[in-house]
Design an enzyme around this catalytic site. Structure first.
Site, PDB file in Angstrom:
ATOM      1  N   LYS A   1      30.360  42.847  47.915  1.00 26.49           N
ATOM      2  CA  LYS A   1      30.488  42.057  47.769  1.00 26.49           C
ATOM      3  C   LYS A   1      32.222  41.235  48.170  1.00 26.49           C
ATOM      4  CE  LYS A   1      29.826  40.655  43.724  1.00 26.49           C
ATOM      5  NZ  LYS A   1      28.712  41.162  42.964  1.00 26.49           N
TER       6      LYS A   1
ATOM      7  N   ARG B   1      26.429  33.335  38.658  1.00 25.25           N
ATOM      8  CA  ARG B   1      25.889  34.919  38.196  1.00 25.25           C
ATOM      9  C   ARG B   1      24.728  33.626  37.067  1.00 25.25           C
ATOM     10  NH1 ARG B   1      30.597  38.584  38.906  1.00 25.25           N
ATOM     11  NH2 ARG B   1      30.347  40.689  38.259  1.00 25.25           N
TER      12      ARG B   1
ATOM     13  N   ARG C   1      35.393  54.059  42.534  1.00 26.17           N
ATOM     14  CA  ARG C   1      36.503  53.173  43.212  1.00 26.17           C
ATOM     15  C   ARG C   1      38.078  52.792  42.535  1.00 26.17           C
ATOM     16  NH1 ARG C   1      34.141  46.640  42.990  1.00 26.17           N
ATOM     17  NH2 ARG C   1      34.366  46.772  40.996  1.00 26.17           N
TER      18      ARG C   1
ATOM     19  N   ARG D   1      39.452  50.262  38.004  1.00 28.78           N
ATOM     20  CA  ARG D   1      39.946  48.916  37.283  1.00 28.78           C
ATOM     21  C   ARG D   1      39.139  49.520  35.409  1.00 28.78           C
ATOM     22  NH1 ARG D   1      35.943  44.594  40.538  1.00 28.78           N
ATOM     23  NH2 ARG D   1      35.700  44.097  38.297  1.00 28.78           N
TER      24      ARG D   1
ATOM     25  N   ARG E   1      26.987  46.404  32.737  1.00 28.99           N
ATOM     26  CA  ARG E   1      27.358  45.675  34.053  1.00 28.99           C
ATOM     27  C   ARG E   1      25.905  45.400  35.139  1.00 28.99           C
ATOM     28  NH1 ARG E   1      32.841  47.444  36.832  1.00 28.99           N
ATOM     29  NH2 ARG E   1      32.251  45.295  38.015  1.00 28.99           N
TER      30      ARG E   1
HETATM   31  P1  AMP Z   1      34.001  41.068  39.221  1.00 25.41           P
HETATM   32  O1  AMP Z   1      35.117  41.116  39.964  1.00 25.41           O
HETATM   33  O2  AMP Z   1      32.639  39.339  40.030  1.00 25.41           O
HETATM   34  O3  AMP Z   1      32.620  42.740  38.961  1.00 25.41           O
HETATM   35  O4  AMP Z   1      33.796  40.988  37.855  1.00 25.41           O
HETATM   36  C1  AMP Z   1      34.493  41.369  36.542  1.00 25.41           C
HETATM   37  C2  AMP Z   1      34.187  41.174  34.988  1.00 25.41           C
HETATM   38  O5  AMP Z   1      34.191  39.503  35.177  1.00 25.41           O
HETATM   39  C3  AMP Z   1      32.713  40.648  35.194  1.00 25.41           C
HETATM   40  O6  AMP Z   1      31.811  41.905  35.015  1.00 25.41           O
HETATM   41  C4  AMP Z   1      32.121  39.603  34.393  1.00 25.41           C
HETATM   42  O7  AMP Z   1      32.613  40.243  33.203  1.00 25.41           O
HETATM   43  C5  AMP Z   1      33.702  38.296  34.172  1.00 25.41           C
HETATM   44  N1  AMP Z   1      32.777  37.649  35.293  1.00 25.41           N
HETATM   45  C6  AMP Z   1      32.835  37.145  36.708  1.00 25.41           C
HETATM   46  N2  AMP Z   1      32.391  36.542  37.159  1.00 25.41           N
HETATM   47  C7  AMP Z   1      31.252  35.883  36.496  1.00 25.41           C
HETATM   48  C8  AMP Z   1      30.578  35.104  36.147  1.00 25.41           C
HETATM   49  N3  AMP Z   1      30.820  34.527  37.405  1.00 25.41           N
HETATM   50  N4  AMP Z   1      30.237  34.633  35.023  1.00 25.41           N
HETATM   51  C9  AMP Z   1      30.423  35.350  33.966  1.00 25.41           C
HETATM   52  N5  AMP Z   1      31.203  36.638  33.945  1.00 25.41           N
HETATM   53  C10 AMP Z   1      31.551  36.604  35.073  1.00 25.41           C
END
Ligand code: AMP
Length: 217
Positions: free
Chosen positions: A13, A88, A127, A160, A171
């Site tokens: 993404k 989400r 990654r 990360r 996740r």
């Molecule tokens: P990402 O970089 O999009 O994978 O997001 C990393 C982490 O941030 C996720 O595993 C969640 O803990 C939190 N997070 C990101 N976007 C959201 C969202 N829309 N709703 C809730 N938690 C989020």
């Protein structure tokens, strides 16, 4: 255009959002990136969200929506944006729709990027990212020119905190339970198109552009 990109962690993404946002001349807004900035800066919000992000759980809906809609209120997002990783949950989608309606706008399209689970685990555990400029690489599929250094800005690459195998599996489970129902919600509103996330970055970008061209017609 106002676009949402949905997909399991590791589907690409972030990479695709940057490519597509460049083509459309709109900002790519990543909820995960907004949270990581807060965590890195050690703000109160950062301390709060870290309890969720480190374990792979979702940050509460209201808090997440406040952070994202505040970002969408900045001038560069007035005429369009590409949302990466938000919404989400169905609740977040409802809150976003309300916020956009309050501004007299609405989403144009939602792209669901798909990838099989085993491919996701392979991609995520290899990654590495650059905390300075956000560039992401993969140790096997797109290794940096100099070991552990960002090709873009020369910064040190890190894994990360939530890319360890156990957290990746959590996740994925969270994605299935809380985000997959959102696909139906958007399909019911005739906004959803599916794009296959396998293959190279240019191949997937090409598919995404074609899907959006179809929406615009
Ligand atoms: P990402 O970089 O999009 O994978 O997001 C990393 C982490 O941030 C996720 O595993 C969640 O803990 C939190 N997070 C990101 N976007 C959201 C969202 N829309 N709703 C809730 N938690 C989020």
């Amino acid at each position: 255009m106002r676009i949402v990109l949905i997909g399991p962690p590791g589907a690409g993404k972030g990479t695709q959002a940057r490519v597509l946002a460049g083509l459309l001349a709109v900002p790519a807004v990543s909820s995960g990136d907004l949270f990581r900035v807060e965590v890195r800066q050690g703000t109160e919000l950062g301390r709060l969200v870290r309890r969720h992000t480190d374990t792979g759980e979702l940050v509460p809906d209201e808090l997440t929506t406040t952070v994202v809609t505040r970002r969408l209120g900045q001038p560069d997002a007035a005429d369009g944006f590409l949302l990466d990783g938000f919404p989400r949950t169905v609740r977040q989608a409802e809150l976003l729709a309300e916020s956009l309606a309050g501004d007299g706008t609405a989403l144009d399209a939602v792209i669901a990027l798909g990838l099989p689970d085993d491919e996701i685990v392979r991609r995520l555990t290899g990654r590495r990212m650059c905390p300075a400029c956000g560039t992401t690489v993969h140790l096997v599929f797109s290794p940096p020119r100099v070991a552990n250094r960002c090709d873009g800005c020369g910064g040190g690459l890190v894994r990360r905190a939530d890319d360890g195998e156990e957290t990746v599996l959590r996740r994925l489970a969270v994605h299935s339970a809380q985000t997959v129902p959102l696909l139906r919600w958007y399909a019911d509103r005739q906004l959803l198109c599916h794009v296959d996330g396998s293959g190279t970055v240019p191949e997937v970008s090409e598919r995404m552009s074609a899907a959006l061209a179809a929406v615009r017609r």
